[in-house]
Design an enzyme around this catalytic site. Structure first.
Site, short mmCIF file in Angstrom:
data_model
loop_
_atom_site.label_atom_id
_atom_site.label_comp_id
_atom_site.label_asym_id
_atom_site.label_seq_id
_atom_site.Cartn_x
_atom_site.Cartn_y
_atom_site.Cartn_z
N ASP A 263 0.89 -1.15 0.00
CA ASP A 263 0.00 0.00 0.00
C ASP A 263 0.94 1.21 0.00
OD1 ASP A 263 -3.14 0.67 1.65
OD2 ASP A 263 -2.01 1.81 0.18
C1 GLC Z 1 -4.16 4.31 -0.34
C2 GLC Z 1 -5.07 3.12 -0.11
C3 GLC Z 1 -5.01 2.09 -1.20
C4 GLC Z 1 -4.80 2.81 -2.51
C5 GLC Z 1 -3.39 3.39 -2.48
C6 GLC Z 1 -3.11 4.25 -3.71
O1 GLC Z 1 -3.54 4.69 0.84
O2 GLC Z 1 -4.97 2.45 1.14
O3 GLC Z 1 -6.24 1.34 -1.19
O4 GLC Z 1 -4.93 1.91 -3.60
O5 GLC Z 1 -3.15 4.17 -1.32
O6 GLC Z 1 -3.93 5.36 -3.70
#
Ligand code: GLC
Length: 744
Positions: A263
């Site tokens: 993430d």
């Molecule tokens: C965010 C989210 C994730 C997302 C990623 C990119 O923090 O937790 O679900 O795909 O970052 O935006």
């Protein structure tokens, strides 16, 4: 003469070109394995390491020298997010990145339709491909453990079986577009509060029986090409580099051959990232979503620091070859996939998919007559009313915005008010009734009391003259509501909606309440409101779907994918103090263990206000007595549970027949019953169909911590056939003798 010479040289050139030996790694006629090995053999260590980390907010390096392209990623599970800047979280404000907003995944889950899940995946995959994205960051399959979780709207409910069945077609059809699904957030990211570090502790049974099954189905049946590690910790290690979750369970036990992506900002240590199953590092050095750092991408954990450790022999070279192999596989499946289609966005076909998912996901929670009149309030027959008042900020709010990373820039968006106006024409009047401010990330806009009161007063005055009131409220993807990065601060409706509902029903009993949300809410007025509709976040065609159901053009068939506790303390996650939810800010323990959702309500005999699997129709369905093909079975045999269902009403409709199984052997603590099958069927008035469920040993299993594996008790079981987890129409006892050799 000259022309002949030119023609001759062209033919000759073409001949040599056709036979010029394509390098193995580029020759699509050869096996993936051969091409990966050849590519690896040509790459330097530096080039392999560069594959493993971001070059921008949403892309990673390719190998330009070898003509291996970059990988481009985009959120999210409900549609392809607008283009983000290269180096920060700002939007690039392109003029050609507007797309279809599909309904939120809770709505898809509420359809209980694997077919619609496939249609969803195919359509969103075509949009991602058109936008030249190689990885779409979704679907989310975390479990709805508490109604306070800010991101439940992005997931598929409280039951692992329902989420497992429904995530697979979405993934399969999405990937047919040459776009990798990135199933998230692996694992146990079931709240937003302290999501970046909270250390989740739970039993092996809860992990294997509740929180892993949807991810396992995504990998084993869905054949997902990528997985996103969660922000939180699990049993002391960050989920993005977690030896137990990633190396043991995901890659060894499940044989996952794709790529594990962090993430954004989920990587915290080079050695752990090298050794504990992470393959690609994205979004580091930001605190997830708000600040850039002074570090360059080459300072990422899996960048120069990792290269140095490899060069010093502090981590084995096998780690980089495994990471690079997985990333190259992803490239061959996506960016370098010769069969990938061109894709399309915002087409009539995609809009009809969005509308149909809304039609079949909307849940009719309650439908009664507002007075002693025999008629139930819904559907609203247009010829019976002249003055239909629509009240509510959510009737006009574009709920594609807000909510965090899943927010979308749409080409079209039909609001509930627009949908109702196109259905009922100028019979529709509107009053905002309450204000909820702009969708803001990180805080919420305070609404002056005077505004709230004047909007309420205006709506109540108009309601006095209306034949019927349709209030469209709910949550609205502001921070601390249905929004990433924070959990809800209260279980009730915000912005004075409860007071508005009470005032409206005093002056007009004919109220249809439509809740647009991704979570259950407290309903102190539930006995005063004749009709209640759970409307979800419905996306671009939401207003049409809502008008279809309210008018009766579509007979609702949605069923709740999660329970509605009457009060928060009725929910298992909230029954064991703060250490269970939200934790002590460092660690939390899932003390309700396997008793999540209806498993808790059933077993603890605490009735939910509306049950898992509940959803009414404008017709009625009669169930015959269920029967079993045999009274007992053993080993790898199976039995069939059969039931006949009849549409005993006057309207065509769809019903989701649900099969639950209860283990009555007494060998080990188990929920009263667990969902193990469902079938959604369409029936004309008077029509009946036999539905048959196959039950095998696998449907009876539990995770046996004594042997560290699945097991099945011998003895009495019960099959429950129902229209919801509490509307059980018949039960069938049977016995099972486990003469299978227990593994290990
Ligand atoms: C965010 C989210 C994730 C997302 C990623 C990119 O923090 O937790 O679900 O795909 O970052 O935006």
């Amino acid at each position: 003469m000259k022309n002949k010479l030119i023609l001759g040289s062209l033919v000759l050139g073409a001949f040599f070109q056709a036979n010029a030996q394509l390098p193995v790694y580029l020759d699509q006629k050869l096996s993936m394995q051969l091409r990966v090995e050849d590519a690896l053999s040509r790459m330097t260590l530096e080039e392999k390491v560069k594959l493993c980390y971001a070059q921008s907010k949403f892309s990673s390096h390719g190998v330009p020298r070898l003509g291996i392209p970059e990988i481009w990623m985009s959120d999210g599970p409900h549609g392809v997010r607008a283009e983000i800047n290269w180096n920060d979280w700002g939007y690039a404000n392109w003029t050609n990145d507007s797309i279809t907003a599909f309904p939120a995944l809770t709505c898809l889950a509420a359809t209980w339709s694997p077919e619609l899940s496939g249609a969803y995946g195919g359509a969103i995959g075509a949009e991602a491909r058109f936008r030249k994205k190689d990885i779409l960051l979704g679907p989310g399959v975390n479990i709805y453990r508490t109604p306070m979780n800010g991101r439940n709207f992005e997931y598929m409910g409280e039951d692992p079986y329902l989420a497992s069945i429904l995530c697979v077609p979405y993934i399969q059809e999405l990937q047919k577009n040459g776009v990798a699904a990135c199933v998230k957030h692996f694992a146990l990211n079931n709240q937003e509060l302290w999501r970046g570090h909270i250390d989740v502790r739970l039993s092996d049974r809860a992990l294997h029986e509740i929180y892993l099954p949807a991810f396992k189905a995504a990998v084993l049946e869905g054949e997902a090409w990528s997985i996103m590690g969660a922000y939180n910790k699990v049993r002391g290690q960050h989920a993005c580099h977690n030896d137990f979750l990633l190396n043991k369970i995901l890659k060894q036990d499940w044989g996952f051959d794709g790529v594990v992506v962090t993430d954004w900002g989920g990587c915290h240590d080079t050695y752990e990232a090298a050794m504990y199953g992470l393959d690609m590092e994205m979004g580091s050095y930001t605190n997830g979503l708000t600040t850039e750092s002074e570090f360059t991408y080459d300072d990422y954990y899996l960048a120069k620091p990792y290269l140095t450790m490899l060069q010093n022999g502090e981590v084995p070279e096998s780690t980089i070859n495994d990471k690079a192999t997985r990333i190259l596989r992803t490239l061959y499946r996506t960016a370098m996939n010769p069969e990938k289609p061109f894709g399309a966005v915002a087409t009539p076909e995609h809009y009809s998919v969005a509308e149909e998912i809304g039609n079949e996901g909307i849940v009719l929670l309650k439908n009664s007559s507002p007075s002693r009149k025999a008629e139930k309030l819904l559907p609203l027959q247009a010829d019976r009313y002249n003055n239909i008042l629509v009240v509510g900020d959510n009737a006009v709010r574009f709920l594609n915005e807000g909510g965090g990373s899943s927010e979308l820039k749409v080409k079209d968006m039909i609001s509930p008010l627009e949908g109702l106006r196109s259905m009922y024409g100028d019979k529709i009047k509107f009053a905002q009734g309450y204000a909820s401010g702009r969708p803001m990330y990180g805080n919420i806009e305070e609404i002056p009391q005077s505004v709230t009161e004047s909007l309420r007063h205006e709506a109540v005055e108009m309601a006095k003259k209306a034949d019927v009131v349709i209030m469209v409220g709910g949550l609205n993807k502001n921070h601390y509501q249905d929004c990433e990065g924070g959990d809800r601060l209260s279980y009730g409706l915000p912005f004075g909606q409860n007071e508005l509902i009470e005032e409206l029903q005093k002056v007009n009993p004919n109220i249809v309440l439509v809740l647009l949300s991704g979570n259950a809410v407290e309903m102190p007025w539930v006995n005063k409101i004749p009709a209640i509709v759970q409307g979800w976040y419905l996306g671009s065609m939401g207003g049409k779907s809502l008008a279809n159901v309210i008018s009766g053009k579509v007979n609702p068939s949605g069923k709740l994918p999660f329970s509605f506790p009457a009060k928060l303390s009725d929910c298992g996650a909230h029954a064991f103090g703060e250490i269970s939810y939200p934790g002590d800010s460092i660690m939390q323990e899932y003390k309700e263990d396997i008793l999540v959702g209806y498993r808790w309500h059933d077993t603890k005999k605490i009735p939910a206000l509306f049950s898992f699997g509940h959803g009414l129709s404008y017709t009625t369905f009669e169930y015959g007595n269920a029967s079993a093909s045999a009274k007992s079975f053993s080993g790898n045999e199976e039995i069939r549970i059969n039931v006949t269902v009849k549409n005993s009403g006057k309207t065509a409709g769809k019903e989701v027949i649900q099969l639950y199984i209860g283990d009555e052997t007494g060998k080990i603590m188990r929920p009263v019953k667990e969902l193990k099958g469902f079938d959604k069927i369409a029936l004309q008035p008077g029509e009946q169909k036999e539905v048959s469920f196959i039950v095998k040993a696998g449907d009876l299993k539990y995770y046996d911590e004594a042997i560290g594996d699945w097991n099945v008790a011998s003895g009495k079981f019960k099959a429950y056939i129902g229209s919801s987890s509490t509307d059980i129409r018949s039960t069938v006892p049977f016995t099972y003798k486990n003469d299978l050799l227990v593994k290990k």
